[in-house]
Design an enzyme around this catalytic site. Structure first.
Site, PDB file in Angstrom:
ATOM      1  N   GLU A  39      36.397  47.212  41.748  1.00  0.00           N
ATOM      2  CA  GLU A  39      36.640  48.636  41.460  1.00  0.00           C
ATOM      3  C   GLU A  39      36.673  48.861  39.957  1.00  0.00           C
ATOM      4  O   GLU A  39      37.388  48.153  39.243  1.00  0.00           O
ATOM      5  CB  GLU A  39      37.977  49.032  42.088  1.00  0.00           C
ATOM      6  N   LYS A 128      46.533  52.558  50.014  1.00  0.00           N
ATOM      7  CA  LYS A 128      46.908  51.823  48.802  1.00  0.00           C
ATOM      8  C   LYS A 128      48.355  52.176  48.488  1.00  0.00           C
ATOM      9  O   LYS A 128      48.656  53.326  48.167  1.00  0.00           O
ATOM     10  CB  LYS A 128      45.965  52.228  47.669  1.00  0.00           C
ATOM     11  N   GLY A 178      45.422  44.266  39.080  1.00  0.00           N
ATOM     12  CA  GLY A 178      45.099  44.896  37.814  1.00  0.00           C
ATOM     13  C   GLY A 178      45.222  43.962  36.633  1.00  0.00           C
ATOM     14  O   GLY A 178      44.461  43.013  36.476  1.00  0.00           O
TER      15      GLY A 178
END
Length: 208
Positions: A39, A128, A178
């Site tokens: 992503e 999410k 992340g």
């Protein structure tokens, strides 16, 4: 279906800050480590170009798309450059419905059961859980008691290899990763080491 991409390694690489000049190298390092979902958040520099590059150079069995998708026009933008994934920080049902109209996989961000049910009703492929730092495992356990059993739950935010187990034990199906995986300017070999560390941690979880 999203389940097909999650089957082997249900970890989503969130490449916030990725630039087009290193998109191919970073993408290939992640694929080599076993990642199948990538992503590029749309608040990165030239995100649509990075998505386009990844969609073209990575194997066709890799799911590539955009994150931080805030509006319907951005859904179209991701699709127009070859992306097939829409990830959102929120649960705007118009955005979800547009993604599904375009036959894209959509994972909206939710922070309450109300948002989760609304997102699923609009057609979300997964939810999410965001930000996971503020939604500990015991909360997800409570959600699991009322969500449809086949709901795919992906905590995102502050996830590290050593924090995954507590979420998996209460029903998490995978994670979005992340800054523990990638930050802008991070050398590709470091990204590769981080990716392999997450992959090993997931493998160990499955084996236990």
């Amino acid at each position: 279906m999203l389940q097909d991409y999650l089957k082997d390694l249900p970890l989503v690489a969130i490449l916030r800050g990725l630039t087009p000049d290193n998109a191919e190298a970073v993408g290939m390092a992640l694929v080599d480590a076993g990642f199948g979902i990538i992503e590029v958040p749309l608040n990165s520099p030239h995100p649509f170009r990075s998505i386009e590059i990844l969609a073209k150079v990575l194997p066709k069995n890799i799911l590539v798309g955009g994150g931080t998708v805030l509006d319907v026009a951005s859904v179209d933008g991701v699709r127009d450059v070859g992306g097939h994934l829409v990830v959102m920080p929120h649960a705007d049902t118009e955005v979800i419905r547009r993604a599904k109209e375009l036959r894209m996989i959509c994972t909206p961000g939710v922070a309450t059961p109300t948002e989760a049910f609304a997102a699923l009703k609009a057609g979300a492929d997964a939810i999410k859980i965001f930000p996971a730092e503020a939604i500990p495992p015991y909360v997800i356990k409570a959600w699991r008691a009322v969500l449809p059993p086949d709901t795919i739950v992906l905590p995102v935010g502050g996830i590290r290899p050593d924090t995954m187990r507590s979420y998996v034990e209460v029903g998490a199906n995978g994670f979005g990763l992340g800054s523990a995986l990638f930050t802008p300017g991070m050398p590709v070999d470091e990204i590769s080491r981080n990716a392999r560390a997450f992959a090993r941690a997931w493998s160990e979880l499955r084996a236990s």
